[in-house]
Design an enzyme around this catalytic site. Sequence first.
Site: not given
Length: 531
Positions: A432-433, A350
């Site tokens: 980052g998820g 991202t």
Amino acid sequence: MKNFSHVPLYASRRSPVFASNVVAASQPLAVQAGLNMLQQGGNAVDAALAAAMTLVVVEPTGNGLGSDAYCILWDGHELHGLNASGRSPAALTPARFSGRDAMPLRGWDSVSVPGAVSAWVELSQRFGKLPFDRLLEPAIRYAERGYHVSPVIAETWRRGAEELKAQPGFAAAFMPDGRAPRAGELFFNRPLARSLRLIAETKGESFYRGELAERIAAFAIAGGAALTGDDLAAHRNDWCGTISQDFADATLHEIPPNGQGIAALMALGILKHMGISQCKVDSIDAMHLQIEAMKLAFADLNAYVADQAYMKSVTVQHLLDPGYLAGRAKSIDPLRAKVFGAGAPKLGGTVCLAAADESGMMISYIQSNYAGFGSGVVVPETGISLQNRAHGFSLEQGHPNQVGGGKRPFQTIIPGFITRSGRPAMAFGLMGGPIQAQGHVQMFLRTQLWNQDPQTAADAPRWRFMNGLNVAIEPAAGEDLLAGLEHLGHRIIRETPQESFGFGGAQLVHAVDGGFVAGSDPRKDGHAAGF
């Protein structure tokens, strides 16, 4: 407004950036593109969009023309929230995945309709000052003339290429000479430059109903995919506002579901009842309480959160109900880590950036292809790498997030925004998820409760709840802290950012008297600048 005194506490020793106009992003060339728009008379939205467009070119590991996007912005008078995430193809029904245990992570069946290009157009038309085509000039230049690949992105690229080289179109687009480019090498993406020009000339129309849409649809048909031209043409954005949680004299704002931002609000709502305000920054008890509150929030997130249109039984209001969150807080043992199940709120993943300008406009913007290059599918001769957001669906029968046609999947990417007494305080985000909602809580508490400036907050060691009792924490947190958490029952996994890339990359812009202070994450190739 806060005034920060910068006392470096952590390893990076970066100084925050103080200025009247600022841009913070995960790659220096994108920051330069944003500042260039401000210097040409543009505003914070113009700067953010130019940076986002440039990131498509210079950080293809995290985003692309096939990304989704979200935004929270203060226009100088009020707060706005934009959901520009795409919906699934109409043919992406449960029957398509019969016999599977999980949604695919890569390939065509992980693709939903991309929304980032539509976000660029809509934000520019509604809030921008400069012509739309001018915003794309830096991105087109880097795609056509090349740019030198930065170190962290080069390593992520290498890892992604090893996994994705067999995906349709990937190697031809991103592996010149049969490998990923190394740090410092010049990389060109002329097909992407042409696509960016078409987007500039048509104000995005080509991507959803023109030549680019036709190329995407034709490649999808050839690959046996569910995605069609009609799916692209049907895409629409939603001005959805924000949902929020008060904590002391500050308010955290998030985009409503289909994203995970609600988990950050729930965790803060739980922490209000745990006495965290009496804890010292980076103390064992402060970190323990944050981790436990986040566990509770994630248990409910995984059970109930989906496209808001499908959250019929348990709604956003149920999950944020103060009485419910106070009850959830009672589940936390201050002296012992626990494993939590979902509660009963109703009886019965991202690139991110932030920008601000001297008029007072502030924006938090995030766009992503999801799992590093997304689906791995790249449309030939276009440079369009498609996200894999359909992987966020569930195959569980009856779950509100069960895969279905024309539906937004659960998403990890979330912009963040903080206000104080109804006035803008901080635009921020993390990549980052699953770190994102957790990172929002950490950034909020560090800047608003413990009064750390944005750069110090970005430098600080992070933790990431994984599952069960497992918590990944950066070793820089110190052995005393890690040992103390292990004594409370946490299973500590010591991960460096270089090992996992799982601690995200934060970009923060905070209002101070007469201007702004910005911080950018040393874990990525992050950079902040202003004038």
